[in-house]
Design a protein around this motif. Structure first.
Motif, PDB file in Angstrom:
ATOM      1  N   THR A  39     -25.399   4.270 -57.347  1.00  0.00           N
ATOM      2  CA  THR A  39     -25.323   2.809 -57.382  1.00  0.00           C
ATOM      3  C   THR A  39     -25.342   2.303 -58.819  1.00  0.00           C
ATOM      4  O   THR A  39     -26.204   2.676 -59.610  1.00  0.00           O
ATOM      5  CB  THR A  39     -26.493   2.179 -56.603  1.00  0.00           C
ATOM      6  OG1 THR A  39     -26.412   2.597 -55.239  1.00  0.00           O
ATOM      7  CG2 THR A  39     -26.444   0.658 -56.659  1.00  0.00           C
ATOM      8  N   THR A  82     -23.338   1.633 -53.420  1.00  0.00           N
ATOM      9  CA  THR A  82     -24.425   2.195 -52.617  1.00  0.00           C
ATOM     10  C   THR A  82     -24.588   3.666 -52.970  1.00  0.00           C
ATOM     11  O   THR A  82     -23.749   4.249 -53.659  1.00  0.00           O
ATOM     12  CB  THR A  82     -24.147   2.060 -51.102  1.00  0.00           C
ATOM     13  OG1 THR A  82     -22.947   2.772 -50.787  1.00  0.00           O
ATOM     14  CG2 THR A  82     -24.017   0.606 -50.669  1.00  0.00           C
ATOM     15  N   GLY A  83     -25.659   4.265 -52.463  1.00  0.00           N
ATOM     16  CA  GLY A  83     -25.889   5.689 -52.664  1.00  0.00           C
ATOM     17  C   GLY A  83     -26.566   5.994 -53.984  1.00  0.00           C
ATOM     18  O   GLY A  83     -26.937   5.087 -54.744  1.00  0.00           O
ATOM     19  N   VAL A 122     -23.030  14.239 -53.393  1.00  0.00           N
ATOM     20  CA  VAL A 122     -23.022  12.777 -53.269  1.00  0.00           C
ATOM     21  C   VAL A 122     -22.552  12.406 -51.863  1.00  0.00           C
ATOM     22  O   VAL A 122     -21.458  12.791 -51.445  1.00  0.00           O
ATOM     23  CB  VAL A 122     -22.088  12.139 -54.325  1.00  0.00           C
ATOM     24  CG1 VAL A 122     -22.076  10.633 -54.197  1.00  0.00           C
ATOM     25  CG2 VAL A 122     -22.507  12.558 -55.728  1.00  0.00           C
ATOM     26  N   PRO A 123     -23.372  11.646 -51.120  1.00  0.00           N
ATOM     27  CA  PRO A 123     -22.972  11.258 -49.763  1.00  0.00           C
ATOM     28  C   PRO A 123     -21.886  10.170 -49.778  1.00  0.00           C
ATOM     29  O   PRO A 123     -21.615   9.553 -50.820  1.00  0.00           O
ATOM     30  CB  PRO A 123     -24.265  10.712 -49.162  1.00  0.00           C
ATOM     31  CG  PRO A 123     -25.045  10.222 -50.329  1.00  0.00           C
ATOM     32  CD  PRO A 123     -24.696  11.130 -51.476  1.00  0.00           C
ATOM     33  N   GLU A 124     -21.291   9.951 -48.629  1.00  0.00           N
ATOM     34  CA  GLU A 124     -20.336   8.856 -48.460  1.00  0.00           C
ATOM     35  C   GLU A 124     -20.973   7.563 -48.973  1.00  0.00           C
ATOM     36  O   GLU A 124     -22.146   7.314 -48.734  1.00  0.00           O
ATOM     37  CB  GLU A 124     -19.995   8.743 -46.981  1.00  0.00           C
ATOM     38  CG  GLU A 124     -18.965   7.723 -46.645  1.00  0.00           C
ATOM     39  CD  GLU A 124     -18.638   7.749 -45.161  1.00  0.00           C
ATOM     40  OE1 GLU A 124     -19.099   6.828 -44.450  1.00  0.00           O
ATOM     41  OE2 GLU A 124     -17.953   8.686 -44.715  1.00  0.00           O
ATOM     42  N   HIS A 125     -20.189   6.737 -49.699  1.00  0.00           N
ATOM     43  CA  HIS A 125     -20.748   5.510 -50.245  1.00  0.00           C
ATOM     44  C   HIS A 125     -19.666   4.462 -50.486  1.00  0.00           C
ATOM     45  O   HIS A 125     -18.478   4.756 -50.426  1.00  0.00           O
ATOM     46  CB  HIS A 125     -21.520   5.784 -51.543  1.00  0.00           C
ATOM     47  CG  HIS A 125     -20.682   6.371 -52.648  1.00  0.00           C
ATOM     48  ND1 HIS A 125     -20.320   7.695 -52.682  1.00  0.00           N
ATOM     49  CD2 HIS A 125     -20.149   5.799 -53.753  1.00  0.00           C
ATOM     50  CE1 HIS A 125     -19.592   7.926 -53.768  1.00  0.00           C
ATOM     51  NE2 HIS A 125     -19.467   6.796 -54.426  1.00  0.00           N
ATOM     52  N   ALA A 145     -17.827  11.838 -48.892  1.00  0.00           N
ATOM     53  CA  ALA A 145     -18.859  12.628 -49.567  1.00  0.00           C
ATOM     54  C   ALA A 145     -18.176  13.701 -50.418  1.00  0.00           C
ATOM     55  O   ALA A 145     -17.122  14.225 -50.062  1.00  0.00           O
ATOM     56  CB  ALA A 145     -19.759  13.274 -48.529  1.00  0.00           C
TER      57      ALA A 145
END
Length: 60
Positions: free
Chosen positions: A43, A39-40, A18-21, A14
């Motif tokens: 994307t 993802t996220g 922006v989160p972990e993706h 992250a």
């Protein structure tokens, strides 16, 4: 990090809001990788995250 080659999917840590993706690598450069977020919220977006943001190689 070992295993970073074109076509490999990695987990990015992250950052900012922006989160972990998951991220698909298109090329490996000296200090970053290029590719696309899988993802996220990003994307489909192209990016050039620094290698330090890579948490691990994704193993489904």
């Amino acid at each position: 990090m070992k295993g970073l080659v074109e076509g490999v999917t990695v987990v990015l840590r992250a950052f900012d809001d922006v989160p972990e993706h998951l991220f698909l690598i298109h090329s490996v450069e000296e200090d970053c990788v290029t590719g696309v977020a899988l993802t996220g919220p990003l994307t489909g977006a192209y990016g050039e995250p620094p290698i330090e943001l890579i948490k691990s190689v994704h193993r489904p």
